[in-house]
Design a protein around this motif. Structure first.
Motif, short mmCIF file in Angstrom:
data_model
loop_
_atom_site.label_atom_id
_atom_site.label_comp_id
_atom_site.label_asym_id
_atom_site.label_seq_id
_atom_site.Cartn_x
_atom_site.Cartn_y
_atom_site.Cartn_z
N UNK A 246 0.82 -1.21 0.00
CA UNK A 246 0.00 0.00 0.00
C UNK A 246 0.85 1.25 0.00
N UNK A 247 0.23 2.38 0.32
CA UNK A 247 0.94 3.64 0.44
C UNK A 247 1.63 3.73 1.80
N UNK A 248 2.80 4.35 1.81
CA UNK A 248 3.48 4.68 3.06
C UNK A 248 3.65 6.19 3.09
N UNK A 249 3.15 6.81 4.15
CA UNK A 249 3.32 8.25 4.31
C UNK A 249 4.60 8.51 5.10
N UNK B 286 3.42 11.10 -4.72
CA UNK B 286 3.06 12.51 -4.79
C UNK B 286 3.21 13.17 -3.42
N UNK B 287 3.31 14.49 -3.46
CA UNK B 287 3.22 15.32 -2.26
C UNK B 287 1.77 15.79 -2.19
N UNK B 288 0.96 15.23 -1.30
CA UNK B 288 -0.47 15.53 -1.31
C UNK B 288 -0.74 17.01 -1.07
N UNK B 289 -1.83 17.50 -1.68
CA UNK B 289 -2.21 18.89 -1.45
C UNK B 289 -2.52 19.15 0.02
N UNK B 290 -3.10 18.14 0.67
CA UNK B 290 -3.40 18.27 2.11
C UNK B 290 -2.18 17.81 2.90
N UNK B 291 -1.31 18.76 3.20
CA UNK B 291 -0.07 18.45 3.90
C UNK B 291 -0.30 18.32 5.41
N UNK B 292 0.40 17.36 6.00
CA UNK B 292 0.42 17.18 7.46
C UNK B 292 1.87 17.05 7.90
N UNK B 293 2.12 17.32 9.18
CA UNK B 293 3.46 17.18 9.73
C UNK B 293 3.45 15.97 10.67
N UNK B 294 3.69 14.77 10.10
CA UNK B 294 3.62 13.57 10.93
C UNK B 294 4.94 13.30 11.65
N UNK B 295 5.98 14.06 11.26
CA UNK B 295 7.28 13.94 11.90
C UNK B 295 8.07 15.19 11.55
N UNK B 296 9.12 15.48 12.31
CA UNK B 296 9.95 16.65 12.03
C UNK B 296 11.14 16.33 11.15
N UNK C 197 16.02 17.73 8.81
CA UNK C 197 14.73 18.42 8.93
C UNK C 197 13.84 18.17 7.72
N UNK C 198 12.59 17.87 7.97
CA UNK C 198 11.65 17.52 6.90
C UNK C 198 10.91 18.75 6.40
N UNK C 199 10.57 18.72 5.11
CA UNK C 199 9.86 19.84 4.50
C UNK C 199 8.49 19.45 3.93
N UNK C 200 8.36 18.20 3.47
CA UNK C 200 7.13 17.80 2.79
C UNK C 200 6.68 16.41 3.23
N UNK C 201 5.35 16.23 3.33
CA UNK C 201 4.78 14.89 3.50
C UNK C 201 4.64 14.28 2.11
N UNK C 202 5.10 13.05 1.97
CA UNK C 202 5.06 12.37 0.67
C UNK C 202 4.37 11.01 0.82
N UNK C 203 3.55 10.67 -0.17
CA UNK C 203 3.05 9.29 -0.29
C UNK C 203 4.04 8.51 -1.12
N UNK C 204 4.54 7.42 -0.55
CA UNK C 204 5.49 6.54 -1.23
C UNK C 204 4.82 5.20 -1.52
N UNK C 205 5.33 4.47 -2.48
CA UNK C 205 4.80 3.14 -2.72
C UNK C 205 5.42 2.50 -3.95
N UNK C 206 5.22 1.20 -4.06
CA UNK C 206 5.57 0.49 -5.29
C UNK C 206 4.46 0.71 -6.29
N UNK C 207 4.82 0.77 -7.56
CA UNK C 207 3.82 1.19 -8.54
C UNK C 207 3.94 0.43 -9.85
N UNK C 208 2.84 0.47 -10.61
CA UNK C 208 2.83 -0.09 -11.96
C UNK C 208 3.40 0.94 -12.92
#
Length: 478
Positions: free
Chosen positions: A423-426, A449-459, A467-478
């Protein structure tokens, strides 16, 4: 009944081998066939009918936003293609070249379009002179050729069908607004018509379209936990305009470069429908996109009055629903299995006993629930049932996607999630390309992708700990 089951038994279980299950469904549901040219596929009627419905509904939505359809040539001269260096480098490995016209060698090679940015730019440089000529909001439905090394029906083929929008605007703001608008058209279409939930967001610099200022995407999750990029929208800024000399005179009589966008969606959406909704009996089609929404199956059709009643129901329903009668000489069991294989949302069974009672048996494809419905109520109840199926299919797909999203706060958690939880890993990201490349090399996962609805789940960055700047959805893909 043993004979009737053979249709389903020929499908590999998705739990045993998802890739083979997918191929089995594509073939057994007669969506496509392989051609004599490796990597090129033949759309059979059942598969092309789905694409026609996608095309019809998307085209309607496009035109509501002011889009006009055009058609460009399929050939691009080598000189024209080479005008935008970054764009050329991105497509060079996939380009198919034409070197001869008849028996004569061409003075300049022609490529078969892998996409049409350069063609539209060449057209716009002559067609746009003044601010009064803007905006240009064009789209074309066509096929493109990309010489892929590994192919899979609908998901990746050397020639595929798609639409590509190409627009030109007077200002950067207008171009950005159109870029986001078309991405939202795609997302709404996928969710409302295909019953496929998507994540909306921006691609990273590494993953953006070659030559684009920014690329935006909708990402869907397949049943096996892999992501599928389902549509993209690109803001080109004025980069292509400068490369091709596309200028206009503004209201102050000053020369300016146009700002452009491009957006595309292809027949890989048919693959998405299969992999999001299908089961071990075959296709499960959302009612809004299904070429046939209701299949009427007469039982003991040789008996007096049965076929007549089936055709009577067909005549009553055909004005509001996409309906057919299966009056073939196959056994009812085979017809049921075939209807399920093809993903037809609702089956209506009618036999002598049903006619006596003034009712029929209605069966949902998605849940196989059965209902006894009187002839008088059939039309209304079928429409209500189709609406319910559409809604339920979207909710099931959303529940599946949401249950396959994991959060990772460090690299150890990230590696474990990618390996153990499809699945997706944030995960947070420092915006350094080196971390993207390390993750891809060590886990085969990519930034989706970097979702439009950004959250800060970690620093801190999930990879390097900086230091982190963006929340990203990661995953294996077709």
């Amino acid at each position: 009944m043993a004979k009737d089951k053979k249709l389903v038994e020929s499908i590999t279980s998705m739990e045993d081998d998802f890739a083979q299950w997918y191929t089995d469904v594509v073939k057994k549901a007669e969506l496509m066939d392989y051609s004599s040219i490796k990597g090129c596929m033949i759309f059979k009627p059942a598969g092309y009918a789905i694409w026609e419905n996608i095309q019809q509904e998307l085209d309607r939505r496009f035109k509501e936003t002011g889009v006009q359809n055009v058609y460009m040539p399929m050939f691009i001269s080598e000189g024209l293609l080479n005008k935008e260096k970054e764009h050329v480098e991105g497509f060079a490995p996939e380009v198919a070249w034409v070197t001869h016209g008849g028996l004569n060698q061409l003075q300049e090679r022609l490529c078969v379009r892998p996409t049409s940015e350069t063609l539209f730019c060449d057209f716009y440089k002559n067609d746009i002179q003044s601010y009064r000529d803007l905006p240009k909001v064009y789209n074309q439905w066509c096929s493109v050729v990309r010489w892929e090394k590994e192919t899979r029906p609908f998901l990746r083929s050397r020639e595929f069908l798609w639409q590509e929008g190409h627009t030109a605007h007077a200002t950067e703001q207008e171009a950005q607004e159109r870029t986001e608008q078309m991405l939202n058209v795609y997302a709404d279409f996928c969710e409302e018509v295909l019953a496929i939930p998507v994540i909306r967001g921006q691609k990273t610099e590494k993953e953006k379209f070659a030559g684009a200022k920014a690329t935006y995407t909708i990402e869907a999750l397949m049943h096996d936990g892999k992501a599928l990029q389902s549509g993209t929208s690109h803001n080109f800024g004025d980069g292509f305009a400068k490369a091709f000399g596309i200028q206009f005179t503004d209201k102050n009589n000053q020369l300016q470069y146009v700002h452009q966008t491009s957006w595309g969606l292809s027949t890989r959406l048919i693959g998405a429908i299969i992999m999001v909704h299908g089961d071990n009996s075959g296709l499960v089609l959302p009612p809004q996109i299904a070429p046939v929404q209701v299949m009427i199956v007469p039982i003991q059709q040789q008996k007096e009055g049965v076929l007549e009643k089936a055709n009577e129901l067909y005549e009553a329903l055909k004005g509001t629903l996409r309906v057919k009668v299966d009056d073939s000489e196959k056994s009812p069991g085979w017809k049921f299995a075939e209807q399920e294989m093809r993903g037809i949302p609702v089956r209506v069974e009618i036999g002598p006993k049903d006619i006596e009672k003034g009712q029929c048996v209605v069966v949902r494809r998605d849940t196989r629930e059965k209902y006894q419905i009187s002839f008088d109520e059939l039309q209304q109840r079928l429409q209500e049932l189709l609406d319910t199926i559409q809604s339920d299919m979207y909710q099931r797909a959303k529940d599946h996607r949401d249950s396959h999203i994991s959060d990772a706060h460090n690299y150890e958690e990230f590696q474990e999630a990618i390996a153990q939880k499809p699945g997706f890993v944030r995960g947070m990201w420092c915006e350094e390309q080196a971390c993207e490349e390390k993750i891809k090399e060590e886990t085969t996962a990519t930034s989706r992708c970097m979702p439009f609805q950004q959250e800060q789940i970690s620093d801190v960055c999930v990879c390097c700990g900086k230091p982190a700047k963006k929340l990203v959805f990661w995953g294996k893909a077709y």
